[in-house]
Design a protein around this motif. Structure first.
Motif, PDB file in Angstrom:
ATOM      1  N   ARG A  85       0.830  -1.213   0.000  1.00  0.00           N
ATOM      2  CA  ARG A  85       0.000   0.000   0.000  1.00  0.00           C
ATOM      3  C   ARG A  85       0.858   1.253   0.000  1.00  0.00           C
ATOM      4  O   ARG A  85       0.571   2.210  -0.710  1.00  0.00           O
ATOM      5  N   GLN A  86       1.919   1.248   0.807  1.00  0.00           N
ATOM      6  CA  GLN A  86       2.820   2.405   0.846  1.00  0.00           C
ATOM      7  C   GLN A  86       3.424   2.657  -0.531  1.00  0.00           C
ATOM      8  O   GLN A  86       3.521   3.807  -0.962  1.00  0.00           O
ATOM      9  N   LEU A  87       3.839   1.590  -1.193  1.00  0.00           N
ATOM     10  CA  LEU A  87       4.446   1.735  -2.517  1.00  0.00           C
ATOM     11  C   LEU A  87       3.457   2.317  -3.519  1.00  0.00           C
ATOM     12  O   LEU A  87       3.831   3.125  -4.368  1.00  0.00           O
ATOM     13  N   GLN A  88       2.185   1.920  -3.412  1.00  0.00           N
ATOM     14  CA  GLN A  88       1.165   2.463  -4.321  1.00  0.00           C
ATOM     15  C   GLN A  88       0.818   3.903  -3.976  1.00  0.00           C
ATOM     16  O   GLN A  88       0.691   4.736  -4.872  1.00  0.00           O
ATOM     17  N   ILE A  89       0.658   4.193  -2.721  1.00  0.00           N
ATOM     18  CA  ILE A  89       0.279   5.545  -2.296  1.00  0.00           C
ATOM     19  C   ILE A  89       1.332   6.562  -2.708  1.00  0.00           C
ATOM     20  O   ILE A  89       1.007   7.666  -3.143  1.00  0.00           O
ATOM     21  N   THR A  90       2.597   6.190  -2.606  1.00  0.00           N
ATOM     22  CA  THR A  90       3.671   7.111  -2.979  1.00  0.00           C
ATOM     23  C   THR A  90       3.826   7.220  -4.492  1.00  0.00           C
ATOM     24  O   THR A  90       4.532   8.097  -4.975  1.00  0.00           O
ATOM     25  N   GLY A  91       3.184   6.333  -5.226  1.00  0.00           N
ATOM     26  CA  GLY A  91       3.284   6.363  -6.679  1.00  0.00           C
ATOM     27  C   GLY A  91       4.529   5.677  -7.214  1.00  0.00           C
ATOM     28  O   GLY A  91       4.823   5.748  -8.402  1.00  0.00           O
ATOM     29  N   LEU A  92       5.254   5.006  -6.334  1.00  0.00           N
ATOM     30  CA  LEU A  92       6.487   4.350  -6.748  1.00  0.00           C
ATOM     31  C   LEU A  92       6.212   3.124  -7.611  1.00  0.00           C
ATOM     32  O   LEU A  92       6.878   2.903  -8.614  1.00  0.00           O
ATOM     33  N   ILE A  93       5.213   2.330  -7.226  1.00  0.00           N
ATOM     34  CA  ILE A  93       4.833   1.131  -7.968  1.00  0.00           C
ATOM     35  C   ILE A  93       3.325   1.165  -8.179  1.00  0.00           C
ATOM     36  O   ILE A  93       2.565   1.252  -7.219  1.00  0.00           O
ATOM     37  N   LYS A  94       2.915   1.083  -9.413  1.00  0.00           N
ATOM     38  CA  LYS A  94       1.477   1.059  -9.696  1.00  0.00           C
ATOM     39  C   LYS A  94       0.930  -0.358  -9.554  1.00  0.00           C
ATOM     40  O   LYS A  94      -0.051  -0.593  -8.878  1.00  0.00           O
ATOM     41  N   GLY A  95       1.554  -1.309 -10.218  1.00  0.00           N
ATOM     42  CA  GLY A  95       1.119  -2.698 -10.148  1.00  0.00           C
ATOM     43  C   GLY A  95      -0.125  -2.959 -10.967  1.00  0.00           C
ATOM     44  O   GLY A  95      -0.706  -2.051 -11.569  1.00  0.00           O
ATOM     45  N   LYS A  96      -0.542  -4.212 -10.988  1.00  0.00           N
ATOM     46  CA  LYS A  96      -1.735  -4.629 -11.725  1.00  0.00           C
ATOM     47  C   LYS A  96      -2.982  -4.582 -10.861  1.00  0.00           C
ATOM     48  O   LYS A  96      -4.071  -4.851 -11.332  1.00  0.00           O
ATOM     49  N   LEU A  97      -2.821  -4.261  -9.598  1.00  0.00           N
ATOM     50  CA  LEU A  97      -3.893  -4.302  -8.614  1.00  0.00           C
ATOM     51  C   LEU A  97      -3.957  -2.974  -7.883  1.00  0.00           C
ATOM     52  O   LEU A  97      -2.938  -2.451  -7.441  1.00  0.00           O
ATOM     53  N   ASP A  98      -5.154  -2.408  -7.766  1.00  0.00           N
ATOM     54  CA  ASP A  98      -5.346  -1.164  -7.029  1.00  0.00           C
ATOM     55  C   ASP A  98      -5.859  -1.506  -5.633  1.00  0.00           C
ATOM     56  O   ASP A  98      -7.020  -1.881  -5.470  1.00  0.00           O
ATOM     57  N   LEU A  99      -4.990  -1.378  -4.640  1.00  0.00           N
ATOM     58  CA  LEU A  99      -5.365  -1.740  -3.274  1.00  0.00           C
ATOM     59  C   LEU A  99      -6.338  -0.747  -2.646  1.00  0.00           C
ATOM     60  O   LEU A  99      -6.854  -1.008  -1.563  1.00  0.00           O
ATOM     61  N   SER A 100      -6.615   0.356  -3.314  1.00  0.00           N
ATOM     62  CA  SER A 100      -7.601   1.310  -2.791  1.00  0.00           C
ATOM     63  C   SER A 100      -8.996   1.041  -3.353  1.00  0.00           C
ATOM     64  O   SER A 100      -9.953   1.718  -2.990  1.00  0.00           O
ATOM     65  N   SER A 101      -9.118   0.039  -4.208  1.00  0.00           N
ATOM     66  CA  SER A 101     -10.398  -0.317  -4.813  1.00  0.00           C
ATOM     67  C   SER A 101     -10.977  -1.550  -4.122  1.00  0.00           C
ATOM     68  O   SER A 101     -10.388  -2.637  -4.173  1.00  0.00           O
ATOM     69  N   TYR A 102     -12.145  -1.374  -3.505  1.00  0.00           N
ATOM     70  CA  TYR A 102     -12.788  -2.508  -2.836  1.00  0.00           C
ATOM     71  C   TYR A 102     -13.067  -3.640  -3.826  1.00  0.00           C
ATOM     72  O   TYR A 102     -12.860  -4.806  -3.514  1.00  0.00           O
ATOM     73  N   GLN A 103     -13.510  -3.286  -5.010  1.00  0.00           N
ATOM     74  CA  GLN A 103     -13.831  -4.298  -6.007  1.00  0.00           C
ATOM     75  C   GLN A 103     -12.602  -5.153  -6.344  1.00  0.00           C
ATOM     76  O   GLN A 103     -12.678  -6.376  -6.389  1.00  0.00           O
ATOM     77  N   GLU A 104     -11.469  -4.512  -6.565  1.00  0.00           N
ATOM     78  CA  GLU A 104     -10.255  -5.255  -6.922  1.00  0.00           C
ATOM     79  C   GLU A 104      -9.737  -6.090  -5.751  1.00  0.00           C
ATOM     80  O   GLU A 104      -9.290  -7.221  -5.940  1.00  0.00           O
ATOM     81  N   VAL A 105      -9.793  -5.540  -4.549  1.00  0.00           N
ATOM     82  CA  VAL A 105      -9.355  -6.291  -3.367  1.00  0.00           C
ATOM     83  C   VAL A 105     -10.269  -7.488  -3.146  1.00  0.00           C
ATOM     84  O   VAL A 105      -9.799  -8.600  -2.871  1.00  0.00           O
ATOM     85  N   ASN A 106     -11.573  -7.297  -3.278  1.00  0.00           N
ATOM     86  CA  ASN A 106     -12.522  -8.386  -3.098  1.00  0.00           C
ATOM     87  C   ASN A 106     -12.294  -9.492  -4.137  1.00  0.00           C
ATOM     88  O   ASN A 106     -12.295 -10.675  -3.807  1.00  0.00           O
ATOM     89  N   GLN A 107     -12.087  -9.102  -5.388  1.00  0.00           N
ATOM     90  CA  GLN A 107     -11.807 -10.086  -6.433  1.00  0.00           C
ATOM     91  C   GLN A 107     -10.519 -10.837  -6.148  1.00  0.00           C
ATOM     92  O   GLN A 107     -10.440 -12.050  -6.344  1.00  0.00           O
ATOM     93  N   LEU A 108      -9.506 -10.133  -5.680  1.00  0.00           N
ATOM     94  CA  LEU A 108      -8.240 -10.776  -5.342  1.00  0.00           C
ATOM     95  C   LEU A 108      -8.444 -11.824  -4.257  1.00  0.00           C
ATOM     96  O   LEU A 108      -7.944 -12.950  -4.368  1.00  0.00           O
ATOM     97  N   LEU A 109      -9.193 -11.469  -3.231  1.00  0.00           N
ATOM     98  CA  LEU A 109      -9.440 -12.419  -2.140  1.00  0.00           C
ATOM     99  C   LEU A 109     -10.278 -13.606  -2.606  1.00  0.00           C
ATOM    100  O   LEU A 109     -10.061 -14.732  -2.150  1.00  0.00           O
ATOM    101  N   MET A 110     -11.207 -13.369  -3.502  1.00  0.00           N
ATOM    102  CA  MET A 110     -12.030 -14.474  -4.005  1.00  0.00           C
ATOM    103  C   MET A 110     -11.201 -15.413  -4.888  1.00  0.00           C
ATOM    104  O   MET A 110     -11.367 -16.627  -4.829  1.00  0.00           O
ATOM    105  N   GLN A 111     -10.298 -14.864  -5.682  1.00  0.00           N
ATOM    106  CA  GLN A 111      -9.504 -15.678  -6.604  1.00  0.00           C
ATOM    107  C   GLN A 111      -8.286 -16.315  -5.944  1.00  0.00           C
ATOM    108  O   GLN A 111      -7.868 -17.395  -6.337  1.00  0.00           O
ATOM    109  N   HIS A 112      -7.698 -15.623  -4.979  1.00  0.00           N
ATOM    110  CA  HIS A 112      -6.422 -16.081  -4.417  1.00  0.00           C
ATOM    111  C   HIS A 112      -6.416 -16.049  -2.886  1.00  0.00           C
ATOM    112  O   HIS A 112      -5.437 -15.617  -2.271  1.00  0.00           O
ATOM    113  N   ASP A 113      -7.455 -16.513  -2.275  1.00  0.00           N
ATOM    114  CA  ASP A 113      -7.567 -16.487  -0.819  1.00  0.00           C
ATOM    115  C   ASP A 113      -6.406 -17.222  -0.146  1.00  0.00           C
ATOM    116  O   ASP A 113      -5.954 -16.833   0.925  1.00  0.00           O
TER     117      ASP A 113
END
Length: 97
Positions: A52-80
């Motif tokens: 989260r720190q890396l994303q908030i600072t803009g250092l690493i964008k990544g394929k996943l937005d940890l500030s999006s509930y939808q993306e976090v929920n999908q991640l947990l459903m797919q890779h619990d």
């Protein structure tokens, strides 16, 4: 206001530490908890916080937005199985009242 990493976190980034590699694995959705032959290497709460720190600072964008509930929920459903219980709670904590 721009958010910056503290010196300890920046050191982890510059040296590509184990913590940095784990955070990058999470953000790029490339994690294999069964990679280690002896134990399950699941992501922990600290890994989620650092990612989260890396994303908030803009250092690493990544394929996943940890500030999006939808993306976090999908991640947990797919890779619990990637996450410890504390990591799941940390992932979901910004979305709880």
């Amino acid at each position: 206001m721009t958010t910056i990493l503290n010196p300890q976190a920046m050191q982890k980034v510059l040296t590509h530490s184990k913590e940095y590699e784990r955070a990058i694995g999470l953000l790029n959705k490339r994690w294999d908890p069964d990679e280690q032959p002896i134990f399950r290497n699941v992501l922990q709460s600290a890994d989620v916080q650092f990612a989260r720190q890396l994303q908030i600072t803009g250092l690493i964008k990544g394929k996943l937005d940890l500030s999006s509930y939808q993306e976090v929920n999908q991640l947990l459903m797919q890779h619990d199985s990637w996450f410890s219980e504390s990591a799941r709670k940390t992932l979901l904590s910004p979305f709880l009242d």
